[in-house]
Scaffold this active site. Structure first.
Site, PDB file in Angstrom:
ATOM      1  N   SER A 112      21.335  72.166  29.999  1.00 46.41           N
ATOM      2  CA  SER A 112      20.456  73.200  30.346  1.00 46.41           C
ATOM      3  C   SER A 112      19.065  73.032  29.440  1.00 46.41           C
ATOM      4  O   SER A 112      19.406  72.553  27.983  1.00 46.41           O
ATOM      5  CB  SER A 112      20.753  74.671  30.231  1.00 46.41           C
ATOM      6  OG  SER A 112      21.930  74.756  31.061  1.00 46.41           O
TER       7      SER A 112
HETATM    8  N1  SAH Z   1      26.477  75.191  29.798  1.00 42.77           N
HETATM    9  C1  SAH Z   1      26.377  73.788  29.924  1.00 42.77           C
HETATM   10  C2  SAH Z   1      25.593  73.804  31.297  1.00 42.77           C
HETATM   11  C3  SAH Z   1      26.197  72.670  32.012  1.00 42.77           C
HETATM   12  S1  SAH Z   1      25.720  72.504  33.553  1.00 42.77           S
HETATM   13  C4  SAH Z   1      25.494  72.991  28.880  1.00 42.77           C
HETATM   14  O1  SAH Z   1      25.105  73.579  27.860  1.00 42.77           O
HETATM   15  O2  SAH Z   1      25.479  71.863  28.996  1.00 42.77           O
HETATM   16  C5  SAH Z   1      27.195  73.477  34.579  1.00 42.77           C
HETATM   17  C6  SAH Z   1      28.884  72.989  34.298  1.00 42.77           C
HETATM   18  O3  SAH Z   1      29.507  73.982  34.978  1.00 42.77           O
HETATM   19  C7  SAH Z   1      28.846  71.649  35.055  1.00 42.77           C
HETATM   20  O4  SAH Z   1      29.651  70.576  33.979  1.00 42.77           O
HETATM   21  C8  SAH Z   1      29.920  71.753  36.052  1.00 42.77           C
HETATM   22  O5  SAH Z   1      30.754  70.797  36.232  1.00 42.77           O
HETATM   23  C9  SAH Z   1      30.491  72.960  35.663  1.00 42.77           C
HETATM   24  N2  SAH Z   1      31.253  73.941  36.827  1.00 42.77           N
HETATM   25  C10 SAH Z   1      30.675  74.178  37.965  1.00 42.77           C
HETATM   26  N3  SAH Z   1      31.399  74.946  38.891  1.00 42.77           N
HETATM   27  C11 SAH Z   1      32.647  75.184  37.784  1.00 42.77           C
HETATM   28  C12 SAH Z   1      33.641  75.914  38.055  1.00 42.77           C
HETATM   29  N4  SAH Z   1      34.135  76.626  39.100  1.00 42.77           N
HETATM   30  N5  SAH Z   1      34.571  75.889  36.801  1.00 42.77           N
HETATM   31  C13 SAH Z   1      34.343  75.572  35.756  1.00 42.77           C
HETATM   32  N6  SAH Z   1      32.994  74.820  35.709  1.00 42.77           N
HETATM   33  C14 SAH Z   1      32.158  74.533  36.684  1.00 42.77           C
END
Ligand code: SAH
Length: 208
Positions: free
Chosen positions: A59
């Site tokens: 993000s």
């Molecule tokens: N907090 C992260 C943001 C990553 S983007 C950072 O600082 O980099 C969001 C992430 O959520 C992705 O890696 C995606 O695979 C994960 N995601 C999406 N749906 C999910 C679910 N149901 N359970 C666990 N992770 C999930």
């Protein structure tokens, strides 16, 4: 060089309305470059989201700072994060909370982020590879919950994870847009406030 850019970024975040000095110092302490693939590392302190592989993104620093600020975390709190991704948001939270439980549905990202947590000796993070929508039942209750993938609504399962007066921060899909919503559990209900429009990857069911 990174330091100059980092200081510029912190100033920019302050100008954009991030006032919590603990949040700003966590962003100063955690090396964002560690969470970014090598070919993008020179942009680590730009205020932008970047690709981390597997079709996912780390993000934008402003969004991480804003969501962390809205979460009102203190060092007694037990926090649940759904969507570990690069691990950056989680690392920031680890500087502010007592313990973070983070869940990722993509195995490769779960493994990569766990390695970085070890390298940085962030020992108050517990991570697992699973569908985060199942929550973390053994660890109920949580003081705070953060979603870092966009979702339609807070399920009753996740609602059962949060304490009375606890806060959930989540990007919610609404009218073809996404908006950050801060929920507070009061008298067995969630009351909410809306904040910035954002663009997160979607929350997807199951594992990968
Ligand atoms: N907090 C992260 C943001 C990553 S983007 C950072 O600082 O980099 C969001 C992430 O959520 C992705 O890696 C995606 O695979 C994960 N995601 C999406 N749906 C999910 C679910 N149901 N359970 C666990 N992770 C999930």
């Amino acid at each position: 060089m990174l330091d100059v850019r980092k200081i510029r970024l912190i100033l920019e975040l302050r100008e954009s309305g991030i006032v919590n000095s603990e949040v700003l110092s966590a962003l100063e302490i955690i090396p964002r470059e560690k969470f970014i693939p090598e070919n993008y590392r020179n942009q680590a302190y730009e205020n932008i989201a970047l690709p981390i592989g597997d079709g996912q993104t780390i993000s934008q620093p402003y969004v991480v700072a804003k969501m962390t600020e809205l979460l009102e975390v203190n060092n007694n709190h037990k926090v649940l994060e759904i969507g570990t991704g690069s691990g950056y948001q989680c690392a920031i939270l680890s500087k502010l909370a007592r313990r973070i439980y983070t869940i990722e549905r993509i195995k490769n990202l779960h493994e990569k982020s766990s390695k970085i947590f070890d390298e940085l000796q962030l020992t108050n993070i517990v991570s697992k590879y699973e569908d985060g929508n199942n929550g973390w039942v053994e660890q109920i209750p949580f003081d705070r919950i953060i979603f870092t993938a966009a979702t339609e609504s807070i399920s009753s399962r996740i609602f059962s994870h949060i304490k009375e007066d606890g806060i959930i921060v989540c990007p919610i899909i609404k009218d073809n847009k996404q908006v950050i919503i801060k929920y507070k559990r009061k008298n067995n209900k969630l009351i909410f406030e809306e904040f910035d429009d954002v663009l997160f990857v979607p929350n997807i069911k199951g594992t990968n």
